[in-house]
Motif scaffolding. Structure first.
Motif, PDB file in Angstrom:
ATOM      1  N   THR A  31      -5.575  -8.798  -9.137  1.00  0.00           N
ATOM      2  CA  THR A  31      -5.102  -8.691  -7.760  1.00  0.00           C
ATOM      3  C   THR A  31      -6.221  -8.222  -6.847  1.00  0.00           C
ATOM      4  O   THR A  31      -6.937  -7.263  -7.164  1.00  0.00           O
ATOM      5  CB  THR A  31      -3.920  -7.715  -7.673  1.00  0.00           C
ATOM      6  N   TYR A  33      -7.203  -7.468  -2.622  1.00  0.00           N
ATOM      7  CA  TYR A  33      -6.637  -7.184  -1.296  1.00  0.00           C
ATOM      8  C   TYR A  33      -7.753  -7.114  -0.262  1.00  0.00           C
ATOM      9  O   TYR A  33      -8.835  -6.599  -0.532  1.00  0.00           O
ATOM     10  CB  TYR A  33      -5.940  -5.820  -1.292  1.00  0.00           C
ATOM     11  N   TYR A  35      -8.106  -5.422   3.571  1.00  0.00           N
ATOM     12  CA  TYR A  35      -7.496  -4.541   4.558  1.00  0.00           C
ATOM     13  C   TYR A  35      -8.371  -4.483   5.808  1.00  0.00           C
ATOM     14  O   TYR A  35      -9.596  -4.587   5.728  1.00  0.00           O
ATOM     15  CB  TYR A  35      -7.377  -3.111   4.014  1.00  0.00           C
ATOM     16  N   LEU A  45      -2.915  -3.981   5.462  1.00  0.00           N
ATOM     17  CA  LEU A  45      -3.126  -5.120   4.579  1.00  0.00           C
ATOM     18  C   LEU A  45      -3.176  -6.410   5.377  1.00  0.00           C
ATOM     19  O   LEU A  45      -2.288  -6.704   6.175  1.00  0.00           O
ATOM     20  CB  LEU A  45      -1.997  -5.209   3.542  1.00  0.00           C
ATOM     21  N   GLN A  48      -3.202 -10.475   0.301  1.00  0.00           N
ATOM     22  CA  GLN A  48      -3.192 -10.076  -1.101  1.00  0.00           C
ATOM     23  C   GLN A  48      -3.198 -11.333  -1.957  1.00  0.00           C
ATOM     24  O   GLN A  48      -2.381 -12.237  -1.748  1.00  0.00           O
ATOM     25  CB  GLN A  48      -1.960  -9.236  -1.401  1.00  0.00           C
ATOM     26  N   ASP A  56       0.701 -12.325  -0.377  1.00  0.00           N
ATOM     27  CA  ASP A  56       1.184 -11.842   0.920  1.00  0.00           C
ATOM     28  C   ASP A  56       0.088 -12.021   1.952  1.00  0.00           C
ATOM     29  O   ASP A  56      -1.016 -11.512   1.765  1.00  0.00           O
ATOM     30  CB  ASP A  56       1.574 -10.364   0.814  1.00  0.00           C
ATOM     31  N   ASP A  57       0.365 -12.762   2.991  1.00  0.00           N
ATOM     32  CA  ASP A  57      -0.578 -12.878   4.116  1.00  0.00           C
ATOM     33  C   ASP A  57       0.185 -12.746   5.427  1.00  0.00           C
ATOM     34  O   ASP A  57      -0.213 -13.303   6.454  1.00  0.00           O
ATOM     35  CB  ASP A  57      -1.383 -14.178   4.061  1.00  0.00           C
ATOM     36  N   GLN A 103      -5.242   1.164  -6.747  1.00  0.00           N
ATOM     37  CA  GLN A 103      -6.174   0.198  -6.185  1.00  0.00           C
ATOM     38  C   GLN A 103      -7.559   0.835  -6.112  1.00  0.00           C
ATOM     39  O   GLN A 103      -7.701   2.013  -5.785  1.00  0.00           O
ATOM     40  CB  GLN A 103      -5.709  -0.238  -4.793  1.00  0.00           C
TER      41      GLN A 103
ATOM     42  N   GLU B  92       4.508   1.966  -2.165  1.00  0.00           N
ATOM     43  CA  GLU B  92       4.804   0.629  -2.675  1.00  0.00           C
ATOM     44  C   GLU B  92       6.318   0.475  -2.624  1.00  0.00           C
ATOM     45  O   GLU B  92       7.053   1.210  -3.269  1.00  0.00           O
ATOM     46  CB  GLU B  92       4.295   0.438  -4.094  1.00  0.00           C
ATOM     47  N   GLN B  98       3.329  -4.852  -5.585  1.00  0.00           N
ATOM     48  CA  GLN B  98       2.090  -4.083  -5.560  1.00  0.00           C
ATOM     49  C   GLN B  98       1.498  -3.924  -4.177  1.00  0.00           C
ATOM     50  O   GLN B  98       0.376  -3.446  -4.034  1.00  0.00           O
ATOM     51  CB  GLN B  98       1.027  -4.695  -6.484  1.00  0.00           C
ATOM     52  N   LYS B  99       2.233  -4.327  -3.143  1.00  0.00           N
ATOM     53  CA  LYS B  99       1.712  -4.147  -1.793  1.00  0.00           C
ATOM     54  C   LYS B  99       1.854  -2.686  -1.394  1.00  0.00           C
ATOM     55  O   LYS B  99       2.919  -2.104  -1.495  1.00  0.00           O
ATOM     56  CB  LYS B  99       2.497  -5.024  -0.822  1.00  0.00           C
TER      57      LYS B  99
END
Lengths: 114, 112
Positions: A31, A33, A35, A45, A48, A56-57, A103, B92, B98-99
């Motif tokens: 994964t 990311y 930011y 964010l 991702q 996720d965008d 992360q 989260e 996992q965001k």
């Protein structure tokens, strides 16, 4: 293990120009990311990835920002054209896939748009 | 939009004192994490607490989580000058894939 690498560390451009940032995550981290951190705020964010797919965008300004993660490893984030409000630190992070994973962040790229 | 709100926004204490930072959030979470950011650098993970945990310790750090109040606190005991940094809570969401959603942060200054 080596950490998350980012380049460049600093970039100054004029508005309407384009810019690209590069990120190399920790080996084995599925994964990735991106930011955006504006001065005095927490990271927000932008996008991702899991491997080379987008998870996720929803907060990526798609009219000017784009990102890709070819082959599920390195990633690039591009801004075209840049606006004054894009001045910020762009952070890349990576993590293992699954719950309860921390992360790992790179040092960031500080972008100044004049 | 930011999920968490941190309090206070800035905190200045003497070396050796304890520092407490609070974080509140709005929706149910899977876990809550605390990160530290030194000036001009990336974030460093400090501690993760799961939604079914109430307290966790790591060295001089103590984190509590109250899911009924949707709040967490980070306590740093016996502070040192090197603890000067910004501290962020990140949540989260359930089914958040996992965001992490970060708060605005607390700027901590330790005076020698």
């Amino acid at each position: 293990e080596a950490g998350v690498a980012q380049s460049p560390r600093y970039k100054i451009i004029e508005k309407r120009q384009s810019v690209a940032f590069w990120c190399n995550p920790i080996s084995g981290h599925a994964t990735l990311y991106w930011y955006q951190q504006i001065l005095g705020q927490g990271p927000k964010l932008l996008i991702q990835f899991q491997n080379n797919g987008v998870v996720d965008d929803s907060q990526l300004p798609k009219d000017r920002f784009s990102a890709e993660r070819l082959k599920g490893v390195d990633s690039t984030l591009k801004i075209q054209p840049a606006k004054l409000e894009d001045s910020a630190v762009y952070l890349c992070a990576s993590s293992r896939w699954g719950n309860y994973n921390e992360q790992f962040f790179g040092p960031g790229t500080r972008l100044t748009v004049l | 939009s930011q999920q968490g709100e941190e309090d206070p926004q800035a905190l200045s204490i003497q070396e050796g004192e304890n520092a407490t930072m609070n974080c509140s959030y709005k929706t149910s979470i899977n876990n809550l994490q605390w990160y530290r950011q030194n000036s001009g650098r990336g974030l460093v993970h400090l501690i993760l607490i799961r939604s079914n945990e109430r307290e966790k310790h790591s060295g001089r750090l103590r984190v509590t989580l109250d899911t009924s109040k949707k709040s967490s606190s980070l306590l740093i005991t016996a502070s040192r000058a090197a603890d000067t940094a910004s501290y962020f809570c990140a949540t989260e969401h359930l089914r958040g894939a996992q965001k992490l959603v970060f708060g605005q942060g607390t700027r901590l200054t330790i005076n020698p």
